[in-house]
Design an enzyme around this catalytic site. Structure first.
Site, mmCIF file in Angstrom:
data_model
loop_
_atom_site.group_PDB
_atom_site.id
_atom_site.type_symbol
_atom_site.label_atom_id
_atom_site.label_comp_id
_atom_site.label_asym_id
_atom_site.label_seq_id
_atom_site.Cartn_x
_atom_site.Cartn_y
_atom_site.Cartn_z
ATOM 1 N N SER A 64 0.795 -1.240 0.000
ATOM 2 C CA SER A 64 0.000 0.000 0.000
ATOM 3 C C SER A 64 0.822 1.282 0.000
ATOM 4 O O SER A 64 0.259 2.365 -0.173
ATOM 5 C CB SER A 64 -0.942 0.028 1.197
ATOM 6 O OG SER A 64 -2.009 -0.851 0.965
ATOM 7 N N LYS A 67 0.411 3.481 -2.857
ATOM 8 C CA LYS A 67 -0.784 4.323 -2.998
ATOM 9 C C LYS A 67 -0.441 5.815 -2.943
ATOM 10 O O LYS A 67 -1.174 6.645 -3.492
ATOM 11 C CB LYS A 67 -1.811 3.960 -1.920
ATOM 12 C CG LYS A 67 -2.369 2.539 -2.080
ATOM 13 C CD LYS A 67 -3.237 2.147 -0.887
ATOM 14 C CE LYS A 67 -3.785 0.725 -1.031
ATOM 15 N NZ LYS A 67 -4.528 0.301 0.186
ATOM 16 N N TYR A 191 -4.014 -2.533 -10.122
ATOM 17 C CA TYR A 191 -3.843 -2.307 -8.674
ATOM 18 C C TYR A 191 -2.970 -3.406 -8.042
ATOM 19 O O TYR A 191 -2.008 -3.118 -7.327
ATOM 20 C CB TYR A 191 -5.233 -2.252 -8.033
ATOM 21 C CG TYR A 191 -5.224 -2.239 -6.526
ATOM 22 C CD1 TYR A 191 -4.958 -1.072 -5.825
ATOM 23 C CD2 TYR A 191 -5.491 -3.400 -5.802
ATOM 24 C CE1 TYR A 191 -4.952 -1.065 -4.434
ATOM 25 C CE2 TYR A 191 -5.488 -3.404 -4.420
ATOM 26 C CZ TYR A 191 -5.218 -2.243 -3.738
ATOM 27 O OH TYR A 191 -5.200 -2.238 -2.370
ATOM 28 N N TYR A 239 -4.706 3.809 8.166
ATOM 29 C CA TYR A 239 -6.081 3.261 8.299
ATOM 30 C C TYR A 239 -6.655 3.600 9.682
ATOM 31 O O TYR A 239 -6.487 4.719 10.147
ATOM 32 C CB TYR A 239 -6.073 1.748 8.022
ATOM 33 C CG TYR A 239 -5.275 1.403 6.799
ATOM 34 C CD1 TYR A 239 -5.675 1.879 5.552
ATOM 35 C CD2 TYR A 239 -4.097 0.682 6.871
ATOM 36 C CE1 TYR A 239 -4.939 1.597 4.413
ATOM 37 C CE2 TYR A 239 -3.356 0.401 5.738
ATOM 38 C CZ TYR A 239 -3.790 0.870 4.517
ATOM 39 O OH TYR A 239 -3.051 0.607 3.406
ATOM 40 N N VAL A 257 1.073 -3.723 3.875
ATOM 41 C CA VAL A 257 1.015 -5.014 4.575
ATOM 42 C C VAL A 257 2.261 -5.869 4.356
ATOM 43 O O VAL A 257 2.409 -6.918 4.980
ATOM 44 C CB VAL A 257 -0.214 -5.889 4.235
ATOM 45 C CG1 VAL A 257 -1.463 -5.393 4.881
ATOM 46 C CG2 VAL A 257 -0.369 -6.094 2.765
HETATM 47 N N1 GLN Z 1 -2.530 -5.203 -1.957
HETATM 48 C C1 GLN Z 1 -3.017 -5.103 -0.598
HETATM 49 C C2 GLN Z 1 -4.525 -5.215 -0.601
HETATM 50 O O1 GLN Z 1 -5.130 -4.707 -1.495
HETATM 51 C C3 GLN Z 1 -2.576 -3.792 -0.014
HETATM 52 C C4 GLN Z 1 -3.065 -3.596 1.394
HETATM 53 C C5 GLN Z 1 -2.072 -2.911 2.286
HETATM 54 O O2 GLN Z 1 -0.876 -2.885 2.035
HETATM 55 N N2 GLN Z 1 -2.568 -2.422 3.409
HETATM 56 O O3 GLN Z 1 -5.100 -5.801 0.271
#
Ligand code: GLN
Length: 303
Positions: A64, A67, A191, A239, A257
């Protein structure tokens, strides 16, 4: 300034001394294979100096954290139009939550929860093929970190595609509210592949320099946008753990993650940490703790 090199070595020792490495993300099976006992930290200061400790050259799944980069690209392409499709408020929910999306008629709360990042990816994809959009994202990261050694791990992307039922649900939900321009499979394919980018902790710290807003650092986006991206990282970057991160660490950050966190001390430094074990919010446990200790020892805070 306190001795940063010494402090990073100290943090590396302290993090390894605590034998509780936590749990890695298991919902993407390929990520569950990553050894837990890893820790790395790297800092690039505004004058370009690099400080590092631990496994800082080992590539890991950035997930993520990408992003932030895709949001920078989407804002460059679409400008403030993007905010018709996605909000700028903390969600107070898990990164992959579905319930809020229905309550709020398909407009995700912010660009960093999965639903919001899928919309941002959709915007980056519009009018072209997934491979063209991915090429721009990968090139942005290469330029930001000043290295060509950045690549997508296709096994991780395939693993997430095979197990990404929640993200498919989110994408179809968005489509049902007419908030997806491309077919869900194409947007999600893009994505999953940008989430599967791999970088080392040193590369990530270098890539974050464009968010530091210092005169000698790469300027990939305007100074105003740098401030705004930092504001979103502060309020939404972790988050439902964003308030806790702000309280403990006190600077903007974005987690993934894969166990990485990119954190920014505006005008001063870009910091990357990596340790795959996650806390209950899905953010790196040792990474967060190391950042909390680092900002305290360096007296770094935006407050
Ligand atoms: N690719 C992961 C997902 O879409 C990214 C989530 C994350 O890093 N928090 O669940």
């Amino acid at each position: 300034m306190p001795d940063l090199a010494q402090i990073l070595n100290r943090l590396d020792r302290e993090m390894r001394a605590d034998g509780d490495w936590g749990e890695v993300a298991a919902y993407i099976p390929e990520l569950a294979r990553v050894p837990k006992d890893r820790f790395a930290i790297a800092v690039v200061t505004a004058d370009g100096s690099l400080y590092r400790a631990g496994d800082a050259d080992e590539p890991f799944s950035v997930q993520s954290i990408t992003k932030v980069f895709t949001l920078a690209i989407a804002l460059g392409r679409s400008g403030d139009q993007l905010w018709h499709r996605v909000g700028r408020e903390p969600s107070g929910r898990a990164f992959n939550s579905i319930v809020q999306l229905e309550q709020e008629n398909g407009r995700p709360r912010n660009p960093f929860i999965n639903a919001g990042a899928i919309v941002v990816t959709d915007e980056v994809l519009s009018g072209r093929e997934p491979r063209e959009a991915l090429a721009e994202i990968v090139q942005f990261l290469k330029t930001a970190c000043g290295s060509d050694d950045v690549y997508i791990n296709n096994a991780v992307a395939a693993s997430e595609t095979a197990h990404g039922h929640r993200n498919f649900a989110l994408a179809h939900f968005l489509a049902s509210f007419d908030n997806l321009l491309n077919p869900p499979d194409l947007t999600l394919g893009t994505y999953f592949h940008h989430c599967a980018l791999e970088m080392s902790t040193v590369q990530l710290a270098r890539a974050g320099r464009f968010l530091v807003n210092a005169p000698d650092l790469p300027r990939l986006i305007s100074a105003t946008r740098v401030r705004r991206l930092n504001a979103l990282m502060m309020t939404c970057g972790h988050y439902d753990g964003s308030g806790d991160f702000a309280y403990r660490v006190g600077i903007p950050g974005k987690s993934g993650v894969g166990g990485g966190i990119l954190a920014i001390v505006p005008n001063v430094a870009s910091i990357a940490v990596w340790s795959p074990g996650l806390n209950r919010y899905g953010n790196s446990a040792k990474g967060t703790e190391a950042l909390a200790r680092l900002t305290r020892l360096m007296d770094w805070s935006v407050f």
